[in-house]
Write an enzyme that holds these catalytic residues in place. Structure first.
Site, PDB file in Angstrom:
ATOM      1  N   LYS A  94       0.831  -1.206   0.000  1.00  0.00           N
ATOM      2  CA  LYS A  94       0.000   0.000   0.000  1.00  0.00           C
ATOM      3  C   LYS A  94       0.867   1.259   0.000  1.00  0.00           C
ATOM      4  O   LYS A  94       0.694   2.159  -0.810  1.00  0.00           O
ATOM      5  CB  LYS A  94      -0.866  -0.039   1.264  1.00  0.00           C
ATOM      6  CG  LYS A  94      -1.962   0.975   1.355  1.00  0.00           C
ATOM      7  CD  LYS A  94      -2.680   0.889   2.712  1.00  0.00           C
ATOM      8  CE  LYS A  94      -3.263  -0.466   3.037  1.00  0.00           C
ATOM      9  NZ  LYS A  94      -4.096  -0.460   4.260  1.00  0.00           N
ATOM     10  N   ASP A  99       3.283   5.954  -2.868  1.00  0.00           N
ATOM     11  CA  ASP A  99       4.511   6.725  -2.622  1.00  0.00           C
ATOM     12  C   ASP A  99       4.557   7.346  -1.235  1.00  0.00           C
ATOM     13  O   ASP A  99       4.893   8.522  -1.078  1.00  0.00           O
ATOM     14  CB  ASP A  99       4.693   7.808  -3.699  1.00  0.00           C
ATOM     15  CG  ASP A  99       4.945   7.193  -5.066  1.00  0.00           C
ATOM     16  OD1 ASP A  99       5.681   6.191  -5.135  1.00  0.00           O
ATOM     17  OD2 ASP A  99       4.397   7.700  -6.063  1.00  0.00           O
ATOM     18  N   LYS A 106       2.101  -3.928  11.198  1.00  0.00           N
ATOM     19  CA  LYS A 106       0.744  -3.975  11.775  1.00  0.00           C
ATOM     20  C   LYS A 106       0.825  -4.580  13.160  1.00  0.00           C
ATOM     21  O   LYS A 106       1.661  -5.441  13.426  1.00  0.00           O
ATOM     22  CB  LYS A 106      -0.165  -4.834  10.893  1.00  0.00           C
ATOM     23  CG  LYS A 106      -1.653  -4.666  11.173  1.00  0.00           C
ATOM     24  CD  LYS A 106      -2.147  -3.302  10.744  1.00  0.00           C
ATOM     25  CE  LYS A 106      -3.367  -3.336   9.906  1.00  0.00           C
ATOM     26  NZ  LYS A 106      -3.528  -2.254   8.984  1.00  0.00           N
TER      27      LYS A 106
HETATM   28  N1  GLU Z   1      -4.798   1.053   9.730  1.00  0.00           N
HETATM   29  C1  GLU Z   1      -4.778   1.815   8.529  1.00  0.00           C
HETATM   30  C2  GLU Z   1      -4.506   0.920   7.330  1.00  0.00           C
HETATM   31  O1  GLU Z   1      -4.791  -0.257   7.348  1.00  0.00           O
HETATM   32  C3  GLU Z   1      -3.877   3.039   8.628  1.00  0.00           C
HETATM   33  C4  GLU Z   1      -2.434   2.777   8.913  1.00  0.00           C
HETATM   34  C5  GLU Z   1      -1.622   4.032   9.206  1.00  0.00           C
HETATM   35  O2  GLU Z   1      -2.151   5.125   9.165  1.00  0.00           O
HETATM   36  O3  GLU Z   1      -0.431   3.872   9.488  1.00  0.00           O
HETATM   37  O4  GLU Z   1      -4.090   1.353   6.295  1.00  0.00           O
END
Ligand code: GLU
Length: 471
Positions: A94, A99, A106
């Site tokens: 992602k 970028d 996680k």
């Molecule tokens: N938990 C969100 C995701 O799955 C945001 C992660 C973040 O902002 O670092 O993309």
């Protein structure tokens, strides 16, 4: 809405392999990109009343090709090592796609937050943050958590406070994002994922040719939309789509679902749920659907799963009536499910693109923390004065004087929220252009997810070239 066991890592790896096969990247590099670099599994005691409860928790850092690593923390009874590893991998792809210069991570705490008081949750959260700090698994240049399922700004402020107590320093508050605005957060972060879903779908629907192939008119206006999950992501996606001309016809939650082909008002639905504790019995012409999952099979143009992984599989993929599936959740469609959908000519907009708004605005928050200045502070008045000068010349030239309201619309300098939203929109438009271009160029690739993975894998691979290999 709970689903049977879903092989989440297997799904992410399958998607990865399918895309990797269309690239010419070295096998060893591909193996390194795919691998999860480190996982920290912890157990710690928390005093609940007169008892001690042993809490299980995790933090997975999937890739260190860019630092810090980044990704949310979820509080869920179903949290597991496999789940955080799969979610961390998705974060890597992602971030690369949009970028955002971070590796993926996680975290998960295996609890049902509804069974804890606020004070107990605070103890659990602070202890988790402390464990991460002890092992150097958190820090503005190391690993930066954020909200995910079951967590929000409140939890992030506890994490920040715990980290900063042990590691004070000028950049310390950049150790976590999704903080309250009064504590170093950025405006627009709370609704960012939902807003990103809207910008992404709006962009996708703007391509006349693509919409024609799906048998749809161009534009998001007038499209009928079902949203599964009315939490932070699903709710804001529904609200913003509704405010911009989309028609929310169905909302599914774990207690059941409601459906009205004439449209639902997301604000009123939320109010009803808050007041009664359930989405059911909303009335206003909506019918109740007791079996929540079957709401996904109701007629609509766009289906937005915004809850959990593994909700569209080979079991229900052939019954979906939507023409577009917008993955606001992480991993809602299984590889077998995706195959059926693609064969049926349904467009699946992948999670790694469509829900990237959250981490994108997290990146803006992190930049704000490291630069110690609010977006717009340096240039808002300057821009406003420049626009006013230009407008003055135009007024003199044309002999027409604008009303105060018109003047304000033309000369308004960007506030933080304007700049954040415009940066988010730019990100969603730019990333979709890359995916679409890749899809057009690649031979024998027929779905957006494979194209999106190809874009990400190539970017991560280029970060590894000639680096990190010790002789
Ligand atoms: N938990 C969100 C995701 O799955 C945001 C992660 C973040 O902002 O670092 O993309």
């Amino acid at each position: 809405m709970s689903v049977e066991h879903f092989d989440f890592i297997g799904a992410v790896d399958t998607y990865f392999d399918q895309a990797a096969a269309h690239t010419k990247i070295n096998k060893g590099i591909l193996e390194q990109i795919k691998a999860c670099n480190s996982v920290y599994y912890m157990k710690f005691p928390v005093k609940i009343g007169n008892d001690y409860k042993v809490v299980e928790a995790y933090r997975a850092q999937h890739s260190h090709h860019r630092m810090p690593t980044k990704g949310g923390i979820r509080y869920s009874e179903h949290a597991s090592q496999e789940e955080v590893m799969a979610l961390a991998a998705l974060m890597t792809y992602k971030c690369a796609l949009v970028d955002v210069p971070f590796g993926g991570a996680k975290g998960g705490i295996k609890i049902n937050p509804r069974n804890f008081t606020e004070g107990q949750l605070q103890r659990v959260t602070r202890r988790y943050a402390f464990e991460l700090a002890k092992k150097n698994f958190i820090g503005p240049g190391i690993d930066v958590p954020a909200p995910d399922m079951g967590t929000g700004a409140r939890e992030m402020s506890w994490i920040m406070d715990t980290y900063v107590s042990f590691n004070p320093g000028e950049n310390a508050i950049g150790c976590v994002t999704g903080k309250p605005v009064t504590q170093g957060g950025v405006r627009g972060r709370t609704e960012a994922t939902g807003r990103g879903v809207y910008y992404g779908l709006k962009e996708i629907c703007s391509y006349e040719k693509d919409m024609k192939e799906l048998g749809l008119e161009p534009g998001l206006e007038g499209k009928k939309v079902i949203v599964q999950g009315f939490g932070n992501v699903g709710y804001y996606a529904a609200e913003i789509i509704h405010d911009n001309g989309g028609i929310i016809v169905g909302v599914a939650e774990y207690e059941g679902a409601i459906y009205n082909p004439e449209g639902l008002d997301p604000r009123a639905v939320l109010k009803h749920r808050k007041e009664t504790g359930s989405i059911l019995n909303y009335g206003n012409g909506a019918k109740d659907i007791k079996d929540s999952l079957s709401c996904l099979e109701q007629p609509c143009d766009i289906l937005i799963p915004a809850a959990i992984e593994g909700v569209i599989t080979k079991k229900n993929a052939s019954k979906i009536k939507a023409k577009i599936i917008g993955e606001a959740a992480n991993g809602p469609v299984s590889p077998e499910g995706a195959k059926i959908l693609t064969k049926r000519g349904i467009m699946v907009v992948p999670d790694m693109y469509l829900n990237a708004g959250g981490v994108t605005v997290s990146y803006f928050e992190w930049l704000k923390n490291l630069s110690h200045v609010r977006f717009g502070r340096m240039n808002k008045r300057f821009n406003q004065a420049s626009f006013q000068n230009i407008l003055g010349v135009v007024e003199d030239f044309t002999g027409r004087t604008l009303t105060d309201k018109e003047k304000e619309a033309v000369t308004h300098g960007g506030d933080e929220i304007d700049i954040v939203n415009s940066g988010l929109e730019e990100t969603m438009i730019g990333a979709y252009a890359q995916i679409r271009e890749q899809l057009k160029r690649a031979r024998n690739v027929h779905d957006l997810r494979t194209a999106a993975f190809m874009v990400s894998i190539k970017k991560v691979a280029s970060a590894y070239e000639n680096l990190g290999v010790f002789p």
